[in-house]
Design a protein around this motif. Structure first.
Motif, PDB file in Angstrom:
ATOM      1  N   GLU A   8      38.407  76.889  30.296  1.00 20.08           N
ATOM      2  CA  GLU A   8      39.190  77.430  31.389  1.00 20.08           C
ATOM      3  C   GLU A   8      40.484  76.655  31.624  1.00 20.08           C
ATOM      4  O   GLU A   8      41.126  76.807  32.643  1.00 20.08           O
ATOM      5  CB  GLU A   8      38.350  77.439  32.663  1.00 20.08           C
ATOM      6  N   ALA A   9      40.867  75.814  30.701  1.00 20.75           N
ATOM      7  CA  ALA A   9      42.069  75.000  30.876  1.00 20.75           C
ATOM      8  C   ALA A   9      43.318  75.852  30.727  1.00 20.75           C
ATOM      9  O   ALA A   9      43.371  76.781  29.930  1.00 20.75           O
ATOM     10  CB  ALA A   9      42.085  73.878  29.840  1.00 20.75           C
ATOM     11  N   SER A  10      44.328  75.511  31.491  1.00 20.02           N
ATOM     12  CA  SER A  10      45.605  76.188  31.406  1.00 20.02           C
ATOM     13  C   SER A  10      46.305  75.784  30.107  1.00 20.02           C
ATOM     14  O   SER A  10      46.264  74.622  29.709  1.00 20.02           O
ATOM     15  CB  SER A  10      46.465  75.785  32.601  1.00 20.02           C
ATOM     16  N   LEU A  11      46.938  76.733  29.448  1.00 19.77           N
ATOM     17  CA  LEU A  11      47.638  76.432  28.196  1.00 19.77           C
ATOM     18  C   LEU A  11      49.153  76.523  28.347  1.00 19.77           C
ATOM     19  O   LEU A  11      49.885  76.245  27.412  1.00 19.77           O
ATOM     20  CB  LEU A  11      47.177  77.385  27.090  1.00 19.77           C
ATOM     21  N   ARG A  12      49.642  76.917  29.534  1.00 20.38           N
ATOM     22  CA  ARG A  12      51.075  77.024  29.758  1.00 20.38           C
ATOM     23  C   ARG A  12      51.388  76.546  31.163  1.00 20.38           C
ATOM     24  O   ARG A  12      50.655  76.836  32.097  1.00 20.38           O
ATOM     25  CB  ARG A  12      51.538  78.462  29.610  1.00 20.38           C
ATOM     26  N   LYS A  13      52.464  75.798  31.303  1.00 19.09           N
ATOM     27  CA  LYS A  13      52.913  75.342  32.610  1.00 19.09           C
ATOM     28  C   LYS A  13      54.387  75.640  32.752  1.00 19.09           C
ATOM     29  O   LYS A  13      55.146  75.525  31.786  1.00 19.09           O
ATOM     30  CB  LYS A  13      52.731  73.827  32.774  1.00 19.09           C
ATOM     31  N   THR A  14      54.766  76.033  33.927  1.00 20.84           N
ATOM     32  CA  THR A  14      56.182  76.150  34.254  1.00 20.84           C
ATOM     33  C   THR A  14      56.408  75.372  35.534  1.00 20.84           C
ATOM     34  O   THR A  14      55.495  75.202  36.340  1.00 20.84           O
ATOM     35  CB  THR A  14      56.622  77.617  34.451  1.00 20.84           C
ATOM     36  N   GLU A  15      57.594  74.891  35.685  1.00 19.83           N
ATOM     37  CA  GLU A  15      57.936  74.213  36.922  1.00 19.83           C
ATOM     38  C   GLU A  15      59.426  74.363  37.162  1.00 19.83           C
ATOM     39  O   GLU A  15      60.203  74.582  36.235  1.00 19.83           O
ATOM     40  CB  GLU A  15      57.524  72.743  36.908  1.00 19.83           C
ATOM     41  N   ALA A  16      59.749  74.257  38.431  1.00 21.89           N
ATOM     42  CA  ALA A  16      61.155  74.310  38.796  1.00 21.89           C
ATOM     43  C   ALA A  16      61.845  73.084  38.229  1.00 21.89           C
ATOM     44  O   ALA A  16      61.253  72.010  38.102  1.00 21.89           O
ATOM     45  CB  ALA A  16      61.295  74.350  40.311  1.00 21.89           C
ATOM     46  N   CYS A  17      63.088  73.232  37.867  1.00 22.07           N
ATOM     47  CA  CYS A  17      63.864  72.100  37.380  1.00 22.07           C
ATOM     48  C   CYS A  17      65.283  72.260  37.873  1.00 22.07           C
ATOM     49  O   CYS A  17      65.682  73.353  38.291  1.00 22.07           O
ATOM     50  CB  CYS A  17      63.828  72.009  35.858  1.00 22.07           C
ATOM     51  N   GLY A  18      66.006  71.205  37.836  1.00 17.03           N
ATOM     52  CA  GLY A  18      67.391  71.270  38.280  1.00 17.03           C
ATOM     53  C   GLY A  18      67.513  71.734  39.721  1.00 17.03           C
ATOM     54  O   GLY A  18      68.492  72.359  40.093  1.00 17.03           O
ATOM     55  N   THR A  19      66.486  71.437  40.532  1.00 15.17           N
ATOM     56  CA  THR A  19      66.467  71.951  41.900  1.00 15.17           C
ATOM     57  C   THR A  19      67.244  71.088  42.874  1.00 15.17           C
ATOM     58  O   THR A  19      67.501  71.511  43.996  1.00 15.17           O
ATOM     59  CB  THR A  19      65.015  72.070  42.410  1.00 15.17           C
ATOM     60  N   ARG A  20      67.597  69.886  42.461  1.00 11.74           N
ATOM     61  CA  ARG A  20      68.370  69.037  43.374  1.00 11.74           C
ATOM     62  C   ARG A  20      69.720  69.675  43.621  1.00 11.74           C
ATOM     63  O   ARG A  20      70.221  70.464  42.817  1.00 11.74           O
ATOM     64  CB  ARG A  20      68.514  67.633  42.800  1.00 11.74           C
ATOM     65  N   SER A  21      70.268  69.331  44.764  1.00  7.75           N
ATOM     66  CA  SER A  21      71.597  69.851  45.042  1.00  7.75           C
ATOM     67  C   SER A  21      72.542  69.242  44.018  1.00  7.75           C
ATOM     68  O   SER A  21      72.203  68.281  43.332  1.00  7.75           O
ATOM     69  CB  SER A  21      72.027  69.512  46.463  1.00  7.75           C
ATOM     70  N   CYS A  22      73.687  69.752  43.936  1.00  3.22           N
ATOM     71  CA  CYS A  22      74.629  69.245  42.949  1.00  3.22           C
ATOM     72  C   CYS A  22      75.325  67.972  43.430  1.00  3.22           C
ATOM     73  O   CYS A  22      76.282  67.521  42.833  1.00  3.22           O
ATOM     74  CB  CYS A  22      75.615  70.340  42.558  1.00  3.22           C
ATOM     75  N   ASP A  23      74.806  67.369  44.506  1.00  3.59           N
ATOM     76  CA  ASP A  23      75.249  66.040  44.920  1.00  3.59           C
ATOM     77  C   ASP A  23      74.622  65.037  43.955  1.00  3.59           C
ATOM     78  O   ASP A  23      73.833  65.399  43.093  1.00  3.59           O
ATOM     79  CB  ASP A  23      74.793  65.738  46.355  1.00  3.59           C
ATOM     80  N   HIS A  24      74.889  63.753  44.139  1.00  7.73           N
ATOM     81  CA  HIS A  24      74.417  62.731  43.203  1.00  7.73           C
ATOM     82  C   HIS A  24      73.154  62.028  43.707  1.00  7.73           C
ATOM     83  O   HIS A  24      73.171  60.849  44.024  1.00  7.73           O
ATOM     84  CB  HIS A  24      75.521  61.713  42.917  1.00  7.73           C
ATOM     85  N   HIS A  25      72.051  62.748  43.770  1.00  2.00           N
ATOM     86  CA  HIS A  25      70.762  62.140  44.081  1.00  2.00           C
ATOM     87  C   HIS A  25      69.659  62.990  43.457  1.00  2.00           C
ATOM     88  O   HIS A  25      69.865  64.166  43.166  1.00  2.00           O
ATOM     89  CB  HIS A  25      70.553  61.985  45.592  1.00  2.00           C
ATOM     90  N   ALA A  26      68.506  62.372  43.231  1.00  5.38           N
ATOM     91  CA  ALA A  26      67.374  63.097  42.643  1.00  5.38           C
ATOM     92  C   ALA A  26      66.079  62.436  43.080  1.00  5.38           C
ATOM     93  O   ALA A  26      66.000  61.215  43.172  1.00  5.38           O
ATOM     94  CB  ALA A  26      67.463  63.098  41.120  1.00  5.38           C
ATOM     95  N   ASP A  27      65.062  63.249  43.363  1.00  2.00           N
ATOM     96  CA  ASP A  27      63.744  62.737  43.696  1.00  2.00           C
ATOM     97  C   ASP A  27      62.997  62.340  42.434  1.00  2.00           C
ATOM     98  O   ASP A  27      63.273  62.846  41.346  1.00  2.00           O
ATOM     99  CB  ASP A  27      62.920  63.806  44.424  1.00  2.00           C
TER     100      ASP A  27
END
Length: 115
Positions: A8-27
């Motif tokens: 029952e394991a998942s074989l595909r993952k998607t995730e959001a990317c590039g979601t930070r604002s276009c300012d200069h910081h990132a989580d």
């Protein structure tokens, strides 16, 4: 038809990317947990799994403060399913540097006769 349960394991993952604002910081971004390892070896009393930091915090972004290793006992090792699944592929390239996008990674079921 080997008497095991379906994997029952998942074989595909998607995730959001590039979601930070276009300012200069990132989580901080921490990857998914890897497979539990250890209990498949007879006589072992504990198992571990790990994950890695994929992106370190930048600027005033949220810092990486989540655990990267987990340990659990093997009391129920006979109830665990040991499917043979490949490691996750690297994340696909994010199509944007900021403002929101989506990336993907996959893994493959190599064998389910051990499930």
């Amino acid at each position: 038809d080997y008497g095991g349960a379906a994997c029952e394991a998942s074989l595909r993952k998607t995730e959001a990317c590039g979601t930070r604002s276009c300012d200069h910081h990132a989580d901080c971004v921490i990857g998914a947990w890897g497979a539990w390892r250890g209990c498949e070896i007879p006589g072992t009393v504990q198992m571990t799994r790990q994950r890695q930091i994929e992106t370190y915090a930048k600027g005033d972004g949220e810092a990486c403060d989540a655990p990267l290793t987990e340990t659990a006992g093997c009391e129920n090792r006979d109830d665990l399913k040991w499917c043979d699944i490949s490691f996750w592929s690297p994340w696909s390239t994010c199509p944007v540097a900021c403002g929101g996008g989506q990336q993907m990674r996959v893994r493959h079921l190599r064998s389910q006769s051990n499930c």
